[in-house]
Design a protein around this motif. Sequence first.
Motif, mmCIF file in Angstrom:
data_model
loop_
_atom_site.group_PDB
_atom_site.id
_atom_site.type_symbol
_atom_site.label_atom_id
_atom_site.label_comp_id
_atom_site.label_asym_id
_atom_site.label_seq_id
_atom_site.Cartn_x
_atom_site.Cartn_y
_atom_site.Cartn_z
ATOM 1 N N ILE A 93 -1.343 -0.324 10.724
ATOM 2 C CA ILE A 93 -1.394 -1.655 10.148
ATOM 3 C C ILE A 93 -0.097 -2.374 10.477
ATOM 4 C CG2 ILE A 93 -1.647 -2.986 8.029
ATOM 5 C CD1 ILE A 93 -4.131 -1.414 8.728
ATOM 6 N N GLN A 140 -0.441 -8.244 9.529
ATOM 7 C CA GLN A 140 -1.670 -8.063 8.748
ATOM 8 C C GLN A 140 -1.368 -8.025 7.253
ATOM 9 O OE1 GLN A 140 -2.822 -4.538 11.239
ATOM 10 N NE2 GLN A 140 -4.882 -5.353 10.954
ATOM 11 N N ILE A 141 -0.283 -7.361 6.897
ATOM 12 C CA ILE A 141 0.093 -7.283 5.486
ATOM 13 C C ILE A 141 0.448 -8.667 4.956
ATOM 14 C CG2 ILE A 141 1.721 -6.300 3.829
ATOM 15 C CD1 ILE A 141 1.969 -3.880 5.692
ATOM 16 N N ARG A 186 -2.554 -10.756 4.291
ATOM 17 C CA ARG A 186 -3.196 -10.347 3.033
ATOM 18 C C ARG A 186 -2.399 -10.851 1.826
ATOM 19 N NH1 ARG A 186 -7.368 -9.545 -0.123
ATOM 20 N NH2 ARG A 186 -7.425 -7.565 -1.232
ATOM 21 N N LEU A 195 -3.788 -3.665 -2.087
ATOM 22 C CA LEU A 195 -3.207 -3.472 -0.755
ATOM 23 C C LEU A 195 -3.351 -2.036 -0.246
ATOM 24 C CD1 LEU A 195 0.099 -5.534 -1.044
ATOM 25 C CD2 LEU A 195 -1.831 -6.052 0.430
ATOM 26 N N TYR A 204 -3.859 -1.291 3.394
ATOM 27 C CA TYR A 204 -2.794 -1.731 4.289
ATOM 28 C C TYR A 204 -1.515 -0.921 4.112
ATOM 29 C CZ TYR A 204 -5.753 -5.893 4.597
ATOM 30 O OH TYR A 204 -6.801 -6.754 4.779
#
Length: 235
Positions: free
Chosen positions: A5, A9-10, A13, A210, A213
């Motif tokens: 990941i 991407q984190i 989110r 989360l 992730y």
Amino acid sequence: MPALISKAQIWRRLLGSLPKQFQIRLPEPRPVLDQMVYAICRRNCPRDSADAAFERLRRAFFDWNEIRVSAIREVADVLVPLPDAFARAEQITGLLDDVFNSQFSFDLEGLKHKPLLQAMKQLARWRHVDHFITAWVCQYSLGAHALPLDESTHRVVLRLGMVTDSSLPGAQAALQRQVRKADAPPVYEILSAIAHQYCLPEPGCSKCNLRQYCPTARQNAQHSLNTVSFSKKPR
């Protein structure tokens, strides 16, 4: 093997659906000194607890000067049930002393009109101002690009693999470089909500928004799976 990941991407989110899910609100607009005192209440505490403690302070004392000259224990009693109430009270009264003794006034609104570096130098002169207060004031009073980071939110970003620096100032600087100024204001509130609902010292990874992730959550899930598999092996 699960796909890696990326930090991008984190961040998508964190800044995408999570603010709505957590009902994130930015800190209220306050005078500069009020924000500094509020930051002491807010550090490592949930939003509602800090809001309530700050309002108790304002109701219990006539003004900042009364707090400044009050016994630390009296101020701490008002802050309870915040954790480390005595240490917070000591920092608040010390900060008020720093400010008053330097200018015989509690009006710090002039900082908003100074160049940022000059304003930060003035903040640095007061010994009860730490990196968290400075970043908080820069972000929420001075309109600068800053990301407040305390021990609880530091724990979140370390577990997410977004920073590796174990020092708070270093981690704060590294995290700040990853975020655009326009996206920065809600970041502390999002991380704080995660820290106090799921990413506790003993994490509740299975319920965290989360978890898919987070490398730490994935490791914990794999460890749990391995433990269950081992316990089911025939003897």
